[in-house]
Enzyme design. Structure first.
Site, PDB file in Angstrom:
ATOM      1  CG  ASP A 107      -0.951   0.500  -3.710  1.00  7.05           C
ATOM      2  OD1 ASP A 107      -2.109   0.297  -4.146  1.00  7.05           O
ATOM      3  OD2 ASP A 107      -0.723   1.209  -2.718  1.00  7.05           O
ATOM      4  CB  THR A 137      -5.889   8.939   4.296  1.00  7.91           C
ATOM      5  OG1 THR A 137      -6.642   7.912   4.943  1.00  7.91           O
ATOM      6  CG2 THR A 137      -4.596   9.192   5.044  1.00  7.91           C
ATOM      7  CB  SER A 174      -6.660   0.684  13.113  1.00  3.09           C
ATOM      8  OG  SER A 174      -7.574   1.705  13.456  1.00  3.09           O
ATOM      9  CB  ALA A 232       0.646   3.571  -4.631  1.00  2.00           C
ATOM     10  CE1 TYR A 255      -9.858  -0.191   8.570  1.00  2.00           C
ATOM     11  CE2 TYR A 255     -10.118   0.645  10.799  1.00  2.00           C
ATOM     12  CZ  TYR A 255      -9.386   0.568   9.633  1.00  2.00           C
ATOM     13  OH  TYR A 255      -8.183   1.233   9.530  1.00  2.00           O
ATOM     14  CB  VAL A 263      -1.611  -7.397   0.074  1.00  2.14           C
ATOM     15  CG1 VAL A 263      -0.555  -6.337  -0.138  1.00  2.14           C
ATOM     16  CG2 VAL A 263      -2.981  -6.787   0.349  1.00  2.14           C
ATOM     17  CB  SER A 271     -10.272  -6.391   9.520  1.00  2.00           C
ATOM     18  OG  SER A 271     -10.089  -4.984   9.578  1.00  2.00           O
ATOM     19  CB  ILE A 286      -0.363   5.862   5.873  1.00  2.00           C
ATOM     20  CG1 ILE A 286      -1.480   6.707   6.504  1.00  2.00           C
ATOM     21  CG2 ILE A 286       0.595   5.340   6.941  1.00  2.00           C
ATOM     22  CD1 ILE A 286      -2.351   5.973   7.518  1.00  2.00           C
ATOM     23  N   GLY A 296       0.838  -1.202   0.000  1.00  4.18           N
ATOM     24  CA  GLY A 296       0.000   0.000   0.000  1.00  4.18           C
ATOM     25  C   GLY A 296       0.867   1.244   0.000  1.00  4.18           C
TER      26      GLY A 296
HETATM   27  N1  LIG Z   1      -6.306   6.857   7.657  1.00  2.00           N
HETATM   28  C1  LIG Z   1      -6.591   6.496   8.880  1.00  2.00           C
HETATM   29  O1  LIG Z   1      -7.300   7.177   9.618  1.00  2.00           O
HETATM   30  C2  LIG Z   1      -6.034   5.208   9.429  1.00  2.00           C
HETATM   31  C3  LIG Z   1      -6.085   5.004  10.816  1.00  2.00           C
HETATM   32  C4  LIG Z   1      -5.572   3.822  11.332  1.00  2.00           C
HETATM   33  C5  LIG Z   1      -5.049   2.869  10.492  1.00  2.00           C
HETATM   34  N2  LIG Z   1      -5.006   3.100   9.150  1.00  2.00           N
HETATM   35  C6  LIG Z   1      -4.456   2.052   8.295  1.00  2.00           C
HETATM   36  O2  LIG Z   1      -3.374   2.584   7.569  1.00  2.00           O
HETATM   37  C7  LIG Z   1      -3.219   1.868   6.337  1.00  2.00           C
HETATM   38  C8  LIG Z   1      -3.064   2.863   5.186  1.00  2.00           C
HETATM   39  O3  LIG Z   1      -4.259   3.621   5.089  1.00  2.00           O
HETATM   40  P1  LIG Z   1      -4.399   5.045   4.371  1.00  2.00           P
HETATM   41  O4  LIG Z   1      -5.181   5.890   5.296  1.00  2.00           O
HETATM   42  O5  LIG Z   1      -3.089   5.515   3.870  1.00  2.00           O
HETATM   43  O6  LIG Z   1      -5.399   4.641   3.194  1.00  2.00           O
HETATM   44  P2  LIG Z   1      -5.220   4.587   1.602  1.00  2.00           P
HETATM   45  O7  LIG Z   1      -6.484   4.015   1.071  1.00  2.00           O
HETATM   46  O8  LIG Z   1      -4.783   5.871   1.067  1.00  2.00           O
HETATM   47  O9  LIG Z   1      -4.010   3.548   1.463  1.00  2.00           O
HETATM   48  C9  LIG Z   1      -4.182   2.179   1.425  1.00  2.00           C
HETATM   49  C10 LIG Z   1      -3.362   1.642   0.292  1.00  2.00           C
HETATM   50  O10 LIG Z   1      -3.546   0.214   0.274  1.00  2.00           O
HETATM   51  C11 LIG Z   1      -3.712  -0.152  -1.079  1.00  2.00           C
HETATM   52  N3  LIG Z   1      -4.449  -1.424  -1.175  1.00  2.00           N
HETATM   53  C12 LIG Z   1      -5.742  -1.670  -0.900  1.00  2.00           C
HETATM   54  N4  LIG Z   1      -6.041  -2.942  -1.184  1.00  2.00           N
HETATM   55  C13 LIG Z   1      -4.913  -3.519  -1.649  1.00  2.00           C
HETATM   56  C14 LIG Z   1      -4.583  -4.811  -2.125  1.00  2.00           C
HETATM   57  N5  LIG Z   1      -5.490  -5.802  -2.180  1.00  2.00           N
HETATM   58  N6  LIG Z   1      -3.311  -5.052  -2.523  1.00  2.00           N
HETATM   59  C15 LIG Z   1      -2.368  -4.061  -2.473  1.00  2.00           C
HETATM   60  N7  LIG Z   1      -2.624  -2.831  -2.054  1.00  2.00           N
HETATM   61  C16 LIG Z   1      -3.886  -2.554  -1.645  1.00  2.00           C
HETATM   62  C17 LIG Z   1      -4.496   0.984  -1.708  1.00  2.00           C
HETATM   63  O11 LIG Z   1      -4.439   0.973  -3.119  1.00  2.00           O
HETATM   64  C18 LIG Z   1      -3.827   2.186  -1.069  1.00  2.00           C
HETATM   65  O12 LIG Z   1      -2.726   2.639  -1.812  1.00  2.00           O
HETATM   66  C19 LIG Z   1      -4.448   0.953   6.230  1.00  2.00           C
HETATM   67  O13 LIG Z   1      -4.089  -0.359   6.623  1.00  2.00           O
HETATM   68  C20 LIG Z   1      -5.418   1.554   7.233  1.00  2.00           C
HETATM   69  O14 LIG Z   1      -6.339   0.608   7.709  1.00  2.00           O
HETATM   70  C21 LIG Z   1      -5.494   4.255   8.587  1.00  2.00           C
END
Ligand SMILES: NC(=O)c1ccc[n+]([C@@H]2O[C@H](COP(=O)([O-])OP(=O)(O)OC[C@H]3O[C@@H](n4cnc5c(N)ncnc54)[C@H](O)[C@@H]3O)[C@@H](O)[C@H]2O)c1
Length: 300
Positions: free
Chosen positions: A40, A198, A150, A18, A163, A70, A166, A21, A16
């Site tokens: 990604d 995000t 998370s 790309a 969620y 993934v 998970s 985060i 992830g």
């Molecule tokens: N944003 C928040 O508030 C927050 C809080 C706690 C935890 N997180 C966790 O942080 C991580 C990143 O989240 P983010 O906020 O940057 O979101 P985001 O959607 O911008 O990033 C997630 C990335 O995962 C990639 N992805 C999704 N499914 C995939 C797959 N099957 N194979 C490969 N890549 C895949 C997406 O294309 C994306 O680039 C996640 O695991 C999310 O659960 C986010």
């Protein structure tokens, strides 16, 4: 050319990676001298991020991208293989890919794919990726796995029930990994932030009908991205951190110790307490043998 940067000579794999985060973590590691391999589904974003990172490193090829779903073992294997062939191995594996769509699931249709998708990507894929990473890091002589869980992996609300399930799964998995440091010098940890602004956070808090959760999220302070980066850095640098969950809140980073069920169970069952100590000692040799067999089987 040698570098005196903190992570010179280190290679990190980031799922992830790309955007958002994952991209911020990659950028920080590159600034500190690491090479990064990103996986990604978003190929255009992945390629653009690699271009930016290589430019950041003055045009040297320090970043690579490969299309990775993934949820597929074959893709995880190819991702780590790329780190091997391009940069000579892996020291840091960051499992960050995740989704937040359709988290308000209880009264959605009885649709197998709808519910399985979240668990497949957020939980099972982390386990698959960790298994592949473990063999590569063991081959390297050790390293660190960092899973993006998370705060929703430690506390729960109905609007994001699946969620939470998970991410609780990721936290449980991480806590089960406490012996690998002694087996092959690999530490496994979890980052547990509340909301960071995000697209995924927007997905999670998008109201289904008039769900009051959106209002709650609007009221919540958001976590600065720098705290997430600092948490990752702590897990890389601080060798005492193993099978830990660090909660990342708007006011900073907090260690969240697991409840102590062992102590609780042991108080009622002395045999279990005694057996547990013996189990931990014996497990180290048992798992060393299993690791050797797995590496031979997978050719890693
Ligand atoms: N944003 C928040 O508030 C927050 C809080 C706690 C935890 N997180 C966790 O942080 C991580 C990143 O989240 P983010 O906020 O940057 O979101 P985001 O959607 O911008 O990033 C997630 C990335 O995962 C990639 N992805 C999704 N499914 C995939 C797959 N099957 N194979 C490969 N890549 C895949 C997406 O294309 C994306 O680039 C996640 O695991 C999310 O659960 C986010």
């Amino acid at each position: 050319m040698t570098s005196d940067k903190q992570y010179a000579g280190k290679v990190a794999v980031i799922t992830g990676g790309a955007r958002n985060i994952g991209k911020c973590i990659a950028t920080d590691l590159v600034k500190k001298g690491a090479k990064v391999v990103l996986g990604d589904l978003l190929d255009a974003d992945g390629d653009a991020t690699v271009k930016e990172l290589n430019e950041l490193a003055g045009g040297e090829e320090i970043a690579a991208y490969i299309h990775t779903d993934v949820t597929k073992y074959a893709d995880n294997v190819a991702l780590f293989k790329l780190a091997d062939t391009k940069f000579g191995g892996v020291d840091i594996a960051i499992f960050n890919a995740g989704i937040g769509t359709n988290a308000n699931t209880m009264f959605m249709p009885f649709d197998d794919k709808l519910d399985e998708r979240m668990l497949d990507i957020n939980t099972t894929a982390v386990i698959k990726g960790n298994k592949v990473a473990m063999l590569h890091l063991a081959k390297r002589g050790g390293g660190v796995i960092i899973n993006m869980a998370s705060a929703a992996g430690l506390q729960a609300r109905p609007a994001v029930g699946i969620y939470c399930a998970s991410k609780f799964g990721v936290v449980g998995w991480v806590r089960s990994c406490n012996l690998y440091e002694k087996i092959c010098n690999v530490r496994v940890n979890a980052v547990c932030p509340t909301f960071i602004q995000t697209s995924l956070a927007d997905d999670l808090s998008n109201a289904v009908d008039d769900d009051p959760f959106a209002k709650l999220v609007q009221k919540m302070a958001k976590v600065p991205m720098e705290y997430v980066i600092e948490t990752v850095t702590k897990f890389i640098d601080e060798e005492e951190r193993n099978a830990q969950t660090l909660v990342v809140l708007p006011d900073g980073i907090h260690l969240y110790e697991p409840p102590n069920p062992y102590g609780h169970i042991a108080a009622h069952d002395p045999g279990y307490a005694e057996g547990l100590e013996e189990y931990s000692k014996e497990s180290i040799n048992y798992f060393k043998k299993r690791l050797a067999a797995a590496r031979e089987r997978e050719g890693i």
